[in-house]
Design an enzyme around this catalytic site. Structure first.
Site, PDB file in Angstrom:
ATOM      1  N   TYR A   1       6.084  -3.302   5.071  1.00 32.41           N
ATOM      2  CA  TYR A   1       5.607  -4.378   4.201  1.00 32.41           C
ATOM      3  C   TYR A   1       4.643  -5.232   5.014  1.00 32.41           C
ATOM      4  CZ  TYR A   1       6.139  -8.344   0.861  1.00 32.41           C
ATOM      5  OH  TYR A   1       5.946  -9.360  -0.043  1.00 32.41           O
TER       6      TYR A   1
ATOM      7  N   LYS B   1       3.706  -1.116   1.796  1.00 32.87           N
ATOM      8  CA  LYS B   1       3.284  -2.013   0.721  1.00 32.87           C
ATOM      9  C   LYS B   1       2.365  -3.052   1.347  1.00 32.87           C
ATOM     10  CE  LYS B   1       4.514  -5.974  -2.041  1.00 32.87           C
ATOM     11  NZ  LYS B   1       5.479  -7.078  -2.233  1.00 32.87           N
TER      12      LYS B   1
END
Length: 320
Positions: free
Chosen positions: A134, A163
């Protein structure tokens, strides 16, 4: 394991004491599954995972995994400042039946490039579940995950993708192009939902879209339209996503991360039929609250009408 499609970052409905509301969390999980999403991401930024107590984190993980009951993959945010704490949360996620965990560099602690790679790969190797990285938005990360580190991170078989919430499309385009040659199985998700259409059109795996908590079918339809290259349908659905942002978040750049979460919690409470008054959200702009309360019903009707059109329907192209 390959993740694709719309994987909403679940809100964590909370009571007046700040504790997770189990019934509301179960309802939200069912709402998202009924909307056709392809996975669920719990304890992320939108779910306020880093500010919940260890007991409440465990409660959220167990509740969502039990409610989802293997109907779709659940990924669990394990963001922390300690590799031991991150690994412990990953074990809890595995025991509850989650499919993967989400890992960031240590919160609040800047690392060098070498330290960053060592930390992320070390946590991934210790995790009982595969890891989705992330790249946090500016202001929330101790260290970003710069593009120059991606080739090294792709070498770790335990890391299944990333992500990106940095807010810049150059990062995503670089990652997509790099994955074609280095890791074709890598999942690359976009965070900011205003970029979802462009990201999928240019090869991203999908979106971790906060607005899907409210209107999951809209984001699934947009993902499907972009995946099949249907530009007219993509434009129409993309405009509705932007309209949602205007109503709930306000113009781009005017709302910080905390206000975004509060706005989504307000909108979700309204979706569930609760009465929402200013005194329940004392730190939220009362004018924004009125805008959300007044404009959301009409927007919901427009979205429902759009999803009835043939070009907005069809089988999902996502795989897990």
């Amino acid at each position: 394991m390959t993740l694709r499609g719309i994987v909403p970052p679940l809100l964590t409905p909370r009571d007046e004491n700040g504790r997770p509301q189990v019934d509301a969390l179960q309802e939200l999980t069912e709402h998202l599954i009924a909307g056709g999403v392809h996975g669920l991401f719990v304890l992320g930024t939108t779910g306020e995972g880093p500010v919940l107590s260890p007991a409440d984190r465990s409660l959220v993980i167990r509740t969502v995994c039990r409610t989802a009951a293997d109907r779709l993959p659940v990924v669990v945010g394990t963001m922390d400042g300690s590799p031991d704490a991150t690994t412990d949360l990953a074990r809890q996620a595995a025991d509850a039946g989650a499919a993967a965990v989400v890992v960031t560099p240590p919160l609040f602690l800047p690392l060098s490039a070498r330290e960053n790679v060592a930390y992320l790969t070390g946590v991934a190797e210790r995790s009982p579940l595969p890891v989705l990285l992330y790249n946090l938005p500016p202001g929330l990360a101790g260290s970003p995950i710069p593009p120059v580190l991606l080739p090294q991170l792709m070498e770790c078989a335990r890391i299944l993708g990333i992500k990106d919430s940095s807010g810049g499309m150059e990062y995503l385009h670089y990652a997509v192009r790099l994955a074609r040659t280095h890791r074709p199985d890598w999942s690359i998700f976009i965070g900011p939902e205003g970029f979802l259409a462009e990201a999928v059109l240019f090869g991203a795996s999908g979106g971790v879209s906060g607005g899907a908590n409210l209107f999951p079918g809209l984001y699934v339809a947009l993902y499907d339209a972009a995946s099949r290259g249907d530009l007219p349908a993509t434009r129409r659905l993309h405009d509705l996503v932007l309209d949602f942002g205007d109503v709930v978040f306000g113009p781009p750049g005017t709302t910080d991360a905390i206000e975004v979460i509060r706005a989504l919690r307000i909108a979700d409470a309204l979706r569930r039929g609760e009465t929402v008054e200013a005194d329940r959200f004392p730190f939220f702009d009362p004018n924004r609250l009125r805008t959300i309360r007044d404009a959301l019903p009409e927007l919901a009707e427009r979205i429902a009408d759009a999803l009835q059109t043939p070009e907005a329907t069809g089988p999902s192209t996502a795989r897990s």
